[in-house]
Design a protein around this motif. Structure first.
Motif, PDB file in Angstrom:
ATOM      1  N   ASP A  30       0.813  -1.220   0.000  1.00  0.00           N
ATOM      2  CA  ASP A  30       0.000   0.000   0.000  1.00  0.00           C
ATOM      3  C   ASP A  30       0.846   1.269   0.000  1.00  0.00           C
ATOM      4  N   GLU A  31       1.893   1.279   0.807  1.00  0.00           N
ATOM      5  CA  GLU A  31       2.746   2.467   0.888  1.00  0.00           C
ATOM      6  C   GLU A  31       3.385   2.789  -0.457  1.00  0.00           C
ATOM      7  N   ASN A  32       3.940   1.767  -1.105  1.00  0.00           N
ATOM      8  CA  ASN A  32       4.582   1.994  -2.396  1.00  0.00           C
ATOM      9  C   ASN A  32       3.556   2.267  -3.496  1.00  0.00           C
ATOM     10  N   GLY A  33       2.380   1.689  -3.361  1.00  0.00           N
ATOM     11  CA  GLY A  33       1.313   1.986  -4.309  1.00  0.00           C
ATOM     12  C   GLY A  33       0.922   3.454  -4.232  1.00  0.00           C
ATOM     13  N   GLU A  34       0.826   3.964  -3.028  1.00  0.00           N
ATOM     14  CA  GLU A  34       0.482   5.390  -2.861  1.00  0.00           C
ATOM     15  C   GLU A  34       1.602   6.275  -3.387  1.00  0.00           C
ATOM     16  N   ARG A  35       2.837   5.884  -3.146  1.00  0.00           N
ATOM     17  CA  ARG A  35       3.979   6.647  -3.690  1.00  0.00           C
ATOM     18  C   ARG A  35       3.953   6.662  -5.214  1.00  0.00           C
ATOM     19  N   LEU A  36       3.644   5.522  -5.814  1.00  0.00           N
ATOM     20  CA  LEU A  36       3.567   5.447  -7.272  1.00  0.00           C
ATOM     21  C   LEU A  36       2.451   6.348  -7.790  1.00  0.00           C
ATOM     22  N   ARG A  37       1.299   6.315  -7.131  1.00  0.00           N
ATOM     23  CA  ARG A  37       0.187   7.196  -7.536  1.00  0.00           C
ATOM     24  C   ARG A  37       0.601   8.672  -7.438  1.00  0.00           C
TER      25      ARG A  37
END
Length: 100
Positions: free
Chosen positions: A72-79
């Protein structure tokens, strides 16, 4: 997409993705700058022999797959990074990787 990410981000994402996807991400790392429309044109040029159809749907599928496989953390960073690059259109509205 690897052409748009810096080497550290590419390698970090590579560690969370299946080898078949992550390897391509790292190989393309060059921190090259271009807008979303040029990005779609490049996809279309590079896949013209593969008959992928609509490059925007292909991009959404790839981004969706990335978002589905990272935490989730890296997904949010990617977004956030896609938004910084004005690539919000690449984030799928439904299906894998869509914001819930």
């Amino acid at each position: 997409m690897g052409e748009r990410l810096d080497e550290d981000r590419s390698q970090h994402l590579d560690g969370q993705l299946p080898d078949e996807i992550g390897d391509h991400l790292v190989e393309g790392s060059a921190e090259r700058r271009f807008d979303y429309d040029e990005f779609l044109e490049r996809i279309e040029e590079q896949t013209d022999r593969a008959a992928v159809g609509d490059p925007e749907r292909l991009v959404e599928g790839v981004i969706g797959t990335l978002l589905e496989h990272v935490d989730d953390e890296n997904g949010e960073r990617l977004r956030e990074r896609l938004a910084e690059l004005d690539f919000e259109e690449a984030i799928p509205e439904s299906g894998p990787g869509a914001r819930s």
